[in-house]
Design a protein around this motif. Structure first.
Motif, mmCIF file in Angstrom:
data_model
loop_
_atom_site.group_PDB
_atom_site.id
_atom_site.type_symbol
_atom_site.label_atom_id
_atom_site.label_comp_id
_atom_site.label_asym_id
_atom_site.label_seq_id
_atom_site.Cartn_x
_atom_site.Cartn_y
_atom_site.Cartn_z
ATOM 1 N N GLY A 110 0.828 -1.193 0.000
ATOM 2 C CA GLY A 110 0.000 0.000 0.000
ATOM 3 C C GLY A 110 0.865 1.247 0.000
ATOM 4 O O GLY A 110 2.088 1.171 0.015
ATOM 5 N N PRO A 111 0.229 2.397 -0.017
ATOM 6 C CA PRO A 111 1.002 3.637 -0.030
ATOM 7 C C PRO A 111 1.818 3.777 1.251
ATOM 8 O O PRO A 111 1.370 3.403 2.324
ATOM 9 N N ALA A 112 3.029 4.280 1.091
ATOM 10 C CA ALA A 112 3.900 4.479 2.246
ATOM 11 C C ALA A 112 3.361 5.621 3.098
ATOM 12 O O ALA A 112 2.745 6.555 2.591
ATOM 13 N N GLU A 113 3.596 5.510 4.391
ATOM 14 C CA GLU A 113 3.200 6.584 5.299
ATOM 15 C C GLU A 113 4.039 7.812 4.979
ATOM 16 O O GLU A 113 5.258 7.718 4.855
ATOM 17 N N PRO A 114 3.420 8.993 4.818
ATOM 18 C CA PRO A 114 4.205 10.175 4.461
ATOM 19 C C PRO A 114 5.178 10.556 5.572
ATOM 20 O O PRO A 114 4.886 10.373 6.751
ATOM 21 N N VAL A 115 6.312 11.061 5.173
ATOM 22 C CA VAL A 115 7.323 11.525 6.120
ATOM 23 C C VAL A 115 7.167 13.028 6.266
ATOM 24 O O VAL A 115 7.038 13.744 5.285
ATOM 25 N N THR A 116 7.180 13.488 7.511
ATOM 26 C CA THR A 116 7.178 14.930 7.764
ATOM 27 C C THR A 116 8.410 15.266 8.587
ATOM 28 O O THR A 116 8.812 14.504 9.475
ATOM 29 N N ILE A 117 9.004 16.394 8.267
ATOM 30 C CA ILE A 117 10.150 16.903 9.023
ATOM 31 C C ILE A 117 9.776 18.292 9.491
ATOM 32 O O ILE A 117 9.483 19.169 8.679
ATOM 33 N N THR A 118 9.753 18.467 10.805
ATOM 34 C CA THR A 118 9.386 19.743 11.401
ATOM 35 C C THR A 118 10.634 20.393 11.979
ATOM 36 O O THR A 118 11.340 19.781 12.786
ATOM 37 N N VAL A 119 10.904 21.615 11.558
ATOM 38 C CA VAL A 119 12.043 22.361 12.074
ATOM 39 C C VAL A 119 11.594 23.072 13.343
ATOM 40 O O VAL A 119 10.713 23.932 13.311
ATOM 41 N N CYS A 120 12.182 22.703 14.462
ATOM 42 C CA CYS A 120 11.860 23.363 15.733
ATOM 43 C C CYS A 120 12.707 24.623 15.855
ATOM 44 O O CYS A 120 13.922 24.570 15.645
ATOM 45 N N PRO A 121 12.098 25.761 16.179
ATOM 46 C CA PRO A 121 12.874 26.989 16.318
ATOM 47 C C PRO A 121 14.008 26.803 17.324
ATOM 48 O O PRO A 121 13.781 26.360 18.454
ATOM 49 N N ASP A 122 15.222 27.099 16.886
ATOM 50 C CA ASP A 122 16.414 26.992 17.742
ATOM 51 C C ASP A 122 16.594 25.596 18.336
ATOM 52 O O ASP A 122 17.185 25.440 19.407
#
Length: 85
Positions: free
Chosen positions: A21-33
């Motif tokens: 099935g479709p792969a789980e999407p990857v998210t990358i969140t940039v945390c301030p500092d």
């Protein structure tokens, strides 16, 4: 359906010959500092393309370079007063 198993208890069975099935999407969140938070169906590799077991579904990756558990964040960015836009 077997007589011992009521219809409401059926679970879907995936055909092993079927395409994945479709792969789980990857998210990358940039945390301030702070670190990069990675979530989803990612694979983490070292510099020699060997897998690194993160031990969890969401990881915080160091951006400041001061972590003692690289590539993971240990909070050292606070002591180092790391700043990034």
């Amino acid at each position: 359906m077997s007589p011992e198993q009521p219809a409401g208890d059926l679970e879907p069975v995936r055909d092993p010959s079927a395409a994945p099935g479709p792969a789980e999407p990857v998210t990358i969140t940039v945390c301030p500092d702070g670190p990069l938070l990675v979530r989803g169906g990612y694979e983490l590799l070292d510099g020699d393309d060997r897998p690194i077991d993160p031990g969890r579904a969401t990881v915080a990756l160091c951006r400041c370079g001061a972590s003692s558990i690289k590539p993971f964040c240990d909070g050292s960015h606070k002591r180092a007063r790391f700043r990034a836009r």
